[in-house]
Write an enzyme that holds these catalytic residues in place. Structure first.
Site, PDB file in Angstrom:
ATOM      1  CD1 TRP A 114      -4.714   2.737  -6.593  1.00 22.87           C
ATOM      2  CD2 TRP A 114      -6.424   1.961  -5.379  1.00 22.87           C
ATOM      3  NE1 TRP A 114      -4.354   1.500  -6.105  1.00 22.87           N
ATOM      4  CE2 TRP A 114      -5.378   1.011  -5.354  1.00 22.87           C
ATOM      5  CE3 TRP A 114      -7.600   1.687  -4.689  1.00 22.87           C
ATOM      6  CZ2 TRP A 114      -5.482  -0.203  -4.672  1.00 22.87           C
ATOM      7  CZ3 TRP A 114      -7.699   0.485  -4.007  1.00 22.87           C
ATOM      8  CH2 TRP A 114      -6.654  -0.438  -3.999  1.00 22.87           C
ATOM      9  CG  ASP A 183      -6.210   7.781  -2.215  1.00 20.22           C
ATOM     10  OD1 ASP A 183      -5.354   7.615  -1.330  1.00 20.22           O
ATOM     11  OD2 ASP A 183      -6.718   6.838  -2.863  1.00 20.22           O
ATOM     12  CE  LYS A 207      -0.699   1.863  -0.797  1.00 18.27           C
ATOM     13  NZ  LYS A 207      -0.426   0.508  -1.301  1.00 18.27           N
TER      14      LYS A 207
END
Length: 379
Positions: A114, A183, A207
């Protein structure tokens, strides 16, 4: 190992144990509330999906979602909370567009897939500096404090708090004189954090906070004013701050569910309660892996192990890859047992168990029971 839930309508519903990495499990009480309100939202005669985003009813939902988050995360007043679209991946572009200062690089702590995607966007014309990287160790840990070499005058320092693919997580946030940008897509609201230590936090909701479709951005208001006013209007944080996330039609149903999930979290003890749940779940699973005499093995350095995404291999040895045939059989049998989402990311293989807030301890107990039986019969 399928759970059976009985609702007020006396309808029996089979529920799987959901370990998907995202979109992921939602709290059953939230799903039941959605069902109750689906056709007629609180006397309107309409579903939330049918409400105008300019209606008083939706404005109340939008406000509740923001206020719930503010209370849960203790977000100071000098920070804005906005709901945007495009997923966490859009923030790989929006963050530098809004926060980069001329001649000042972005410091990046590189910890996996990511952060690599974020770097890919910076490569399109934004100066940056890799302040630390664990790529040489296959991203099996996060950087240690003494390994981080920050620029003297960075625009901001960027990192990913939890790496879903690699199964690593920061348990101590890095220090930086420049604003910290995080993030937190896969571990937001899973443990207490000090928001005032950050310049900006972003997280896709799918999530820990709700369904896919809405992204939360928490940004210090003064930093949002860094952006050039000639940037496209929709890509300026100040636009969404000024319009209270209603500049254009928002993902109304996703925001509604986020408001319900955050309400559920508050009732379950808030972020501290979530941390207690998550520590208990991950402890049970890691102990099962570590106590299997090497049949299961987690390649991640212990100090960097994630509470959200537990990765492990089946068979093989701790020094090698797992037995891929056994891992495929594990996943197949797990599905038959009502345990969904056990395979690892396609880029790394193995197994990955996602333990987000809505995953119950009962799900992990069912999983470890399955793991022990699988080892007994196939070990």
């Amino acid at each position: 190992m399928i759970i059976v839930s009985t609702t007020t309508a006396a309808t029996r519903v089979k529920r799987a144990f959901n370990f998907n990495a995202g979109p992921a499990a939602l709290p059953l009480p939230v799903l039941e509330r959605i069902r109750e309100e689906l056709l007629d939202y609180r006397g309107t005669g309409m579903s939330v999906m049918e409400l105008s985003h300019r209606s008083a009813e939706f404005e109340a939902i939008n406000t509740a979602a923001e206020q719930n988050l503010r209370k849960l995360l203790a977000i100071p007043e000098e920070y804005a909370v906005i709901f945007v679209q495009g997923g966490g991946s859009m923030q790989f572009t929006m963050v530098p567009m809004n926060l980069c200062l001329p001649g000042k690089p972005v410091d990046v702590l590189h910890t996996g897939a990511w952060t690599a995607k974020a770097i890919g966007e910076l490569n399109k014309g934004i100066p940056y500096h890799i302040a630390a990287s664990t790529e040489g160790e296959k991203f099996l840990r996060v950087p240690r404090a003494e390994e981080i070499k920050l620029s003297e005058d960075a625009s901001y320092t960027y990192f990913c708090t939890n790496n879903t693919i690699e199964g690593t997580q920061y348990h101590h946030m890095p220090a930086s004189n420049a604003p910290l940008v995080a993030d937190m897509s896969s571990d937001i609201a899973s443990r207490p954090i000090d928001v005032s230590k950050f310049g900006l936090i972003f997280a896709g909701a799918q999530k820990n906070l709700g369904p896919s479709g809405v992204t939360v951005v928490i940004v210090r208001k003064d930093l949002a004013e860094r952006a050039d006013k000639n940037l496209p209007t929709l890509l300026q944080y100040r636009t969404h701050i000024k319009e209270k996330s209603l500049y254009h039609t928002p993902p109304t149903f996703a925001v509604y569910i986020l408001s319900l999930v955050t309400e559920w979290m508050a009732a379950e003890g808030g972020v501290a309660g979530m941390q207690e749940r998550n520590e208990a779940k991950s402890k049970l699973l890691y102990e099962t892996v570590d106590g299997s005499s090497g049949y299961y093995h987690c390649p991640v350095e212990r100090a960097s192990r994630s509470l959200m995404n537990v990765v492990f291999r089946v068979g093989g040895s701790a020094a090698a890859h797992g037995d891929e045939a056994l891992e495929k059989e594990f996943a197949k049998r797990a599905i038959a047992a009502g345990l969904i989402g056990t395979p690892g990311h396609r880029s790394v293989g193995g197994m990955r168990i996602s333990l987000y807030n809505a995953v119950g301890l009962d799900a992990v107990q069912a999983l470890v029971g399955f793991m022990r039986e699988f080892q007994r019969t196939r070990g």
